[in-house]
Design an enzyme around this catalytic site. Structure first.
Site, short mmCIF file in Angstrom:
data_model
loop_
_atom_site.label_atom_id
_atom_site.label_comp_id
_atom_site.label_asym_id
_atom_site.label_seq_id
_atom_site.Cartn_x
_atom_site.Cartn_y
_atom_site.Cartn_z
N ALA A 64 -0.14 -17.77 -24.75
CA ALA A 64 0.38 -16.81 -23.77
C ALA A 64 -0.82 -16.18 -23.06
CB ALA A 64 1.21 -15.73 -24.45
N ILE A 90 -3.89 -16.23 -27.58
CA ILE A 90 -4.14 -15.50 -26.34
C ILE A 90 -5.02 -16.33 -25.41
CG2 ILE A 90 -4.95 -13.36 -25.31
CD1 ILE A 90 -2.57 -13.14 -27.31
N LYS A 91 -4.48 -16.64 -24.23
CA LYS A 91 -5.24 -17.38 -23.22
C LYS A 91 -6.03 -16.40 -22.37
CE LYS A 91 -3.62 -21.04 -21.02
NZ LYS A 91 -2.72 -21.89 -20.19
N CYS A 92 -7.33 -16.61 -22.32
CA CYS A 92 -8.21 -15.78 -21.49
C CYS A 92 -8.98 -16.69 -20.53
CB CYS A 92 -9.22 -15.03 -22.35
SG CYS A 92 -8.50 -13.85 -23.51
#
EC number: 2.2.1.2
Length: 222
Positions: A64, A90-92
């Site tokens: 996400a 967590i997509k950064c």
């Protein structure tokens, strides 16, 4: 090799999961936007609820993406997303601010996926910051007449040279050949649109053979 599906569609995720080959899911704001029926009333709470539904379908990592550019805001948003389910990743974006957030998350036991990676140096930084996954976008590089798969090969080699545990997710997959090439260069994962997943199972000679078998089977008596 692991197969993730690159979509936010619950129907597509369920269909792919039924094939028995699905190991995870990647989403991004653009994919979320495609499934929103009423954008004017779609809230952040709705987004989190949708991610939870995906986690309930698939027993594997679900990426996400944060929707802000400052590290402090990425961290706050990412911690909120990570609380949804233990499988949330967590997509950064691979930026200076994104690296700060990735380092924070990796130091606090939150899994991360460094996204929008277009160079080997970006991938190296992601691994050094502790990212669990890195996502080179092969299709977008191909679009600008650059060999996207060559980047994947470089990343795999660099990670192997130094023993980095960051897994390579080949993203922006456009066709079955991208999947084959990803497997041949040793990428850990390909994240694939549902339309391409279906193409992987198709071959005209299979269809032709089945047609002949069914024709011949018709001569058998009950």
């Amino acid at each position: 090799m692991k197969f993730f599906i690159d979509t936010a569609s619950l129907d597509e995720i369920k269909a792919a999961n039924e094939l028995g080959v699905l190991d995870g899911v990647t989403t991004n704001p653009s994919l979320i936007a495609k499934i929103v029926k009423d954008p004017a009333n779609f809230t952040y709470a709705d987004f989190k609820a949708h991610i939870k539904k995906i986690c309930d379908i698939v027993d594997g990592p679900v990426s996400a993406e944060v929707t802000t550019l400052k590290a402090e805001e990425m961290i706050a948003q990412g911690e909120e997303l990570a609380a949804i389910h233990e499988n949330v990743v967590i997509k950064c974006p691979l930026t200076v601010e994104g690296l700060k957030a990735i380092k924070h998350f990796s130091s606090n036991g939150i899994k991360t996926n460094a996204t929008l990676v277009f160079s080997p140096t970006q991938a190296l930084l992601a691994a050094k910051a502790g990212a669990d996954f890195v996502s080179p976008f092969v299709g977008r590089l191909d679009d600008i007449s650059t060999n996207g798969m060559e980047l994947v090969k470089q990343i795999v080699t660099i990670y192997d040279n130094y023993g980095y545990l960051t897994e390579v997710i080949v993203a922006s997959v456009r066709n079955p050949l991208h999947v084959v090439e990803s497997a041949m260069v040793g990428a850990d994962i390909a994240t694939i649109p549902y339309s391409v997943i279906k193409q992987l199972a198709n071959h005209p000679l299979t269809d032709k053979g089945l047609e002949k078998f069914m024709e011949d089977a018709g001569v058998m008596k009950p």
